[in-house]
Design an enzyme around this catalytic site. Structure first.
Site, PDB file in Angstrom:
ATOM      1  N   LEU A  24       0.786  -1.391  -0.135  1.00 23.24           N
ATOM      2  CA  LEU A  24      -0.218  -0.055  -0.186  1.00 23.24           C
ATOM      3  C   LEU A  24       0.932   1.280   0.062  1.00 23.24           C
ATOM      4  CD1 LEU A  24      -2.763   1.370   0.190  1.00 23.24           C
ATOM      5  CD2 LEU A  24      -2.711   1.154   2.687  1.00 23.24           C
ATOM      6  N   ASP A  80      10.937  -0.829  13.907  1.00 25.53           N
ATOM      7  CA  ASP A  80      10.024  -1.721  14.566  1.00 25.53           C
ATOM      8  C   ASP A  80       9.156  -0.876  15.396  1.00 25.53           C
ATOM      9  OD1 ASP A  80       8.261  -3.384  15.610  1.00 25.53           O
ATOM     10  OD2 ASP A  80       9.911  -4.720  16.574  1.00 25.53           O
ATOM     11  N   SER A 162      -8.530  -0.428   8.836  1.00 26.47           N
ATOM     12  CA  SER A 162      -9.128  -1.345   7.773  1.00 26.47           C
ATOM     13  C   SER A 162     -10.597  -1.485   8.084  1.00 26.47           C
ATOM     14  CB  SER A 162      -8.434  -2.689   8.236  1.00 26.47           C
ATOM     15  OG  SER A 162      -9.253  -3.754   7.522  1.00 26.47           O
ATOM     16  N   TYR A 177      -6.172  -9.412  14.512  1.00 31.25           N
ATOM     17  CA  TYR A 177      -6.315  -8.153  13.609  1.00 31.25           C
ATOM     18  C   TYR A 177      -7.547  -7.266  13.552  1.00 31.25           C
ATOM     19  CZ  TYR A 177      -5.730  -6.040   8.732  1.00 31.25           C
ATOM     20  OH  TYR A 177      -5.735  -5.151   7.839  1.00 31.25           O
ATOM     21  N   LYS A 181      -7.570  -3.340  14.493  1.00 26.47           N
ATOM     22  CA  LYS A 181      -7.880  -2.302  13.736  1.00 26.47           C
ATOM     23  C   LYS A 181      -9.129  -1.563  14.476  1.00 26.47           C
ATOM     24  CE  LYS A 181      -4.899  -2.795  10.553  1.00 26.47           C
ATOM     25  NZ  LYS A 181      -3.905  -1.824  10.196  1.00 26.47           N
ATOM     26  N   ILE A 210      -7.322  -4.818  -0.698  1.00 30.74           N
ATOM     27  CA  ILE A 210      -6.348  -4.502  -1.510  1.00 30.74           C
ATOM     28  C   ILE A 210      -5.318  -5.448  -2.161  1.00 30.74           C
ATOM     29  CG2 ILE A 210      -4.685  -2.363  -2.116  1.00 30.74           C
ATOM     30  CD1 ILE A 210      -5.016  -1.540   1.023  1.00 30.74           C
TER      31      ILE A 210
HETATM   32  N1  LIG Z   1      -3.982  -5.209   1.717  1.00 32.73           N
HETATM   33  C1  LIG Z   1      -5.151  -5.188   2.270  1.00 32.73           C
HETATM   34  O1  LIG Z   1      -6.374  -5.701   1.785  1.00 32.73           O
HETATM   35  C2  LIG Z   1      -5.530  -4.217   3.458  1.00 32.73           C
HETATM   36  C3  LIG Z   1      -6.773  -3.897   3.911  1.00 32.73           C
HETATM   37  C4  LIG Z   1      -6.968  -2.854   4.738  1.00 32.73           C
HETATM   38  C5  LIG Z   1      -6.065  -2.341   5.620  1.00 32.73           C
HETATM   39  N2  LIG Z   1      -4.635  -2.709   5.355  1.00 32.73           N
HETATM   40  C6  LIG Z   1      -3.705  -2.402   6.120  1.00 32.73           C
HETATM   41  O2  LIG Z   1      -2.852  -1.697   5.298  1.00 32.73           O
HETATM   42  C7  LIG Z   1      -1.599  -1.566   5.778  1.00 32.73           C
HETATM   43  C8  LIG Z   1      -0.508  -1.920   4.778  1.00 32.73           C
HETATM   44  O3  LIG Z   1      -0.865  -3.248   4.366  1.00 32.73           O
HETATM   45  P1  LIG Z   1      -0.208  -3.834   3.098  1.00 32.73           P
HETATM   46  O4  LIG Z   1      -1.226  -4.724   2.350  1.00 32.73           O
HETATM   47  O5  LIG Z   1       0.545  -2.623   2.397  1.00 32.73           O
HETATM   48  O6  LIG Z   1       0.646  -5.029   3.684  1.00 32.73           O
HETATM   49  P2  LIG Z   1       2.188  -5.023   3.325  1.00 32.73           P
HETATM   50  O7  LIG Z   1       2.570  -6.626   4.233  1.00 32.73           O
HETATM   51  O8  LIG Z   1       2.582  -5.073   1.864  1.00 32.73           O
HETATM   52  O9  LIG Z   1       3.033  -4.117   3.959  1.00 32.73           O
HETATM   53  C9  LIG Z   1       3.307  -3.885   5.266  1.00 32.73           C
HETATM   54  C10 LIG Z   1       4.447  -3.370   5.698  1.00 32.73           C
HETATM   55  O10 LIG Z   1       4.506  -3.205   6.998  1.00 32.73           O
HETATM   56  C11 LIG Z   1       5.686  -3.512   7.455  1.00 32.73           C
HETATM   57  N3  LIG Z   1       5.768  -3.806   8.985  1.00 32.73           N
HETATM   58  C12 LIG Z   1       5.248  -4.849   9.592  1.00 32.73           C
HETATM   59  N4  LIG Z   1       5.385  -4.992  10.964  1.00 32.73           N
HETATM   60  C13 LIG Z   1       5.915  -3.870  11.149  1.00 32.73           C
HETATM   61  C14 LIG Z   1       6.687  -3.319  12.375  1.00 32.73           C
HETATM   62  N5  LIG Z   1       6.510  -3.891  13.537  1.00 32.73           N
HETATM   63  N6  LIG Z   1       7.524  -2.123  12.400  1.00 32.73           N
HETATM   64  C15 LIG Z   1       7.646  -1.414  11.072  1.00 32.73           C
HETATM   65  N7  LIG Z   1       7.105  -1.996   9.872  1.00 32.73           N
HETATM   66  C16 LIG Z   1       6.430  -3.188   9.807  1.00 32.73           C
HETATM   67  C17 LIG Z   1       6.190  -4.685   6.671  1.00 32.73           C
HETATM   68  O11 LIG Z   1       7.617  -4.879   6.688  1.00 32.73           O
HETATM   69  C18 LIG Z   1       5.776  -4.460   5.361  1.00 32.73           C
HETATM   70  O12 LIG Z   1       6.717  -3.521   4.739  1.00 32.73           O
HETATM   71  C19 LIG Z   1      -1.547  -2.471   7.033  1.00 32.73           C
HETATM   72  O13 LIG Z   1      -1.839  -1.804   8.204  1.00 32.73           O
HETATM   73  C20 LIG Z   1      -2.848  -3.259   6.712  1.00 32.73           C
HETATM   74  O14 LIG Z   1      -3.537  -3.813   7.770  1.00 32.73           O
HETATM   75  C21 LIG Z   1      -4.467  -3.925   4.103  1.00 32.73           C
HETATM   76  O1  LIG Z   2     -10.292  -6.077   5.640  1.00 27.71           O
HETATM   77  C1  LIG Z   2      -9.318  -5.991   4.776  1.00 27.71           C
HETATM   78  C2  LIG Z   2      -8.044  -6.199   5.378  1.00 27.71           C
HETATM   79  O2  LIG Z   2      -7.780  -5.408   6.312  1.00 27.71           O
HETATM   80  C3  LIG Z   2      -7.130  -7.447   5.153  1.00 27.71           C
HETATM   81  O3  LIG Z   2      -6.891  -7.388   3.816  1.00 27.71           O
HETATM   82  C4  LIG Z   2      -8.014  -8.492   5.524  1.00 27.71           C
HETATM   83  O4  LIG Z   2      -8.562  -8.478   6.594  1.00 27.71           O
HETATM   84  C5  LIG Z   2      -6.967  -9.820   5.312  1.00 27.71           C
HETATM   85  O5  LIG Z   2      -7.458 -10.959   5.880  1.00 27.71           O
END
Ligand SMILES: NC(=O)c1ccc[n+]([C@@H]2O[C@H](COP(=O)([O-])OP(=O)(O)OC[C@H]3O[C@@H](n4cnc5c(N)ncnc54)[C@H](O)[C@@H]3O)[C@@H](O)[C@H]2O)c1
Ligand SMILES: OC[C@@H](O)C(O)[C@H](O)CO
Length: 405
Positions: A24, A80, A162, A177, A181, A210
């Site tokens: 993202l 972290d 989320s 999770y 959120k 996403i």
């Molecule tokens: N992909 C989806 O469908 C979706 C939907 C809703 C919300 N989100 C949220 O969007 C955000 C980004 O998700 P994404 O899909 O890009 O995932 P991703 O796994 O591609 O990216 C997450 C990043 O966070 C980093 N990370 C994880 N733990 C960490 C920590 N303790 N400290 C620092 N960095 C850390 C990872 O190294 C990674 O680069 C997350 O918070 C996720 O919950 C994702």
């Molecule tokens: O609800 C959408 C996201 O937060 C996420 O992609 C999902 O819950 C992962 O199982």
């Protein structure tokens, strides 16, 4: 430009982005650069973050046509976010490297994992909440403290929440999770209320599904799961990271969102609209979800839902149709001892009074008269909407649309 027209420019302002090597964040980082922001990239994975930084420089030069010497300043840091001391140290380095405090923060760092709730290992739950929820607080604190101490106005924070903070995903079990959120969304409200007097705005952006490494991990090799997710999105597709950049820029811009704080913007292709009112069907042990159509969802209270499932079972199995009514937290189970049929499922949402009047009889549905019956009952339902005293659900499974097995 007249100040009635908002600007999204962030020229020479510094933004901290966590999770900066994630799926993202990539699109968000590009948007920030396009609008002139300098960027501190924080992530657990330093190597990947440095690669991201190198690609971003290339993006500026090749795509944005920015001259090398004018590319906004960027630095990468291993961080972290679940370790408060470490976060503070990194923010101190950011200040030293850029010679200024960040005015913006986008916290995308986080992860998801799936365990049934009753078996969720305590250590995993602790770790996840520590990263997704407490980590969000730690970065917000490290960001806001110097702004407050030095009376620097105009800070803006976007926390990536989320839709899982609002609804429960199905079928993947992910209690830690989801609660993390939900916590982020409420934490943001608390921070926004406390920090409004310091002119720091804090908001949540809650995405739906996403296509990123996070979701690819979950759906990898599980086409059923992917189809299931798709069937819940009114827009009929998952999103791309770039579809969130606009919302982030809007929330960061003190010009565009000057009066927006403590809010949660859900960007989910409509997923949570249906989840508030609609149904999820599951045939066990067969796979269904070939097509899901939900019609006439007038409002969250009174509606009729109708959808098709295709029963492709083998042998003498009994397919079990489970209809989950999200708003009511109940399951309706119907056994279907049929083979190779298309099933029309009609669920009538109606008032308690209407149900009494109907003498608790299920509405009739005829294979050739679906439209007509629908019309008749629909008008009654509408007529009673104002007198609603509760919500009852009836289920009628029409097996007349049988295909040859
Ligand atoms: N992909 C989806 O469908 C979706 C939907 C809703 C919300 N989100 C949220 O969007 C955000 C980004 O998700 P994404 O899909 O890009 O995932 P991703 O796994 O591609 O990216 C997450 C990043 O966070 C980093 N990370 C994880 N733990 C960490 C920590 N303790 N400290 C620092 N960095 C850390 C990872 O190294 C990674 O680069 C997350 O918070 C996720 O919950 C994702
Ligand atoms: O609800 C959408 C996201 O937060 C996420 O992609 C999902 O819950 C992962 O199982």
């Amino acid at each position: 430009m007249a100040d009635i027209v908002p600007t999204f420019r962030l020229d020479n302002e510094l933004t901290v982005v966590t999770g900066a090597s994630g799926g993202l964040s990539d699109a968000i980082l590009k948007g920030l650069l396009a609008y002139g922001s300098e960027i501190a990239l924080l992530d657990m994975n330093l190597e990947r973050t440095k690669e991201t930084q190198a690609e971003l420089v290339k993006f500026c030069i090749e795509e944005l046509k920015i001259k090398q010497e004018s590319v906004p300043k960027m630095h990468s840091y291993v961080c972290d976010i679940s370790d408060a001391d470490h976060v503070n140290e990194v923010f101190a380095k950011v200040y030293a490297d850029f010679g200024k405090y960040p005015l913006h923060l986008v916290n995308t760092a986080g992860y998801c994992e799936n365990f049934p709730a009753h078996e969720y290992p305590a250590k995993n739950a602790e770790r996840l909440v520590k990263v997704n929820l407490l980590g969000s607080l730690f970065v917000a604190q490290a960001f806001a403290k110097p702004l407050i101490e030095h009376n620097i106005k105009g800070g803006s924070v976007v926390m990536i929440g989320s839709m899982s903070g609002e609804i429960v995903n199905d079928p993947q079990p992910q209690v830690a999770y989801n609660m993390s959120k939900a916590g982020v969304i409420h934490m943001v409200k608390s921070l926004a209320a406390e920090w409004a007097k310091y002119n720091i705005r804090v908001n949540t952006l809650s995405p739906g599904y996403i296509l990123t490494p996070l979701t690819k991990n979950v759906i990898n090799g599980n086409d059923g799961m992917y189809q299931r997710w798709l069937s819940g999105v009114p827009m009929g597709r998952l999103s791309e990271p770039k579809e969130f950049t606009g919302t982030v820029l809007y929330l960061l811009s003190n010009s565009a969102s000057s009066y927006t704080t403590g809010t949660n913007i859900t960007v989910d292709g409509g997923f949570t609209c249906w989840r508030d009112v609609a149904l999820v069907a599951e045939l066990i042990p067969v796979n269904v979800f070939e097509e899901l159509v939900v019609l006439d969802l007038l409002d969250a209270v009174v509606a009729q839902s109708l959808f098709w499932v295709s029963v492709e079972q083998s042998g003498d199995q009994i397919a079990r149709l489970r209809v989950k009514v999200c708003g009511e937290h109940q399951w309706i189970v119907q056994d279907l001892s049929v083979h190779g049929v298309d099933v029309l499922v009609v669920v009538w949402w109606q008032t308690r009074e209407h149900l009494v009047e109907q003498n608790s009889q299920s509405p009739e549905v005829h294979d050739s008269g679906v439209a007509l019956t629908h019309q008749q009952l629909w008008s009654k339902v509408l007529g009673r909407a104002a007198e609603r005293v509760g919500l009852l659900v009836q289920l009628h499974v029409d097996l007349t649309q049988t295909k040859v097995a």
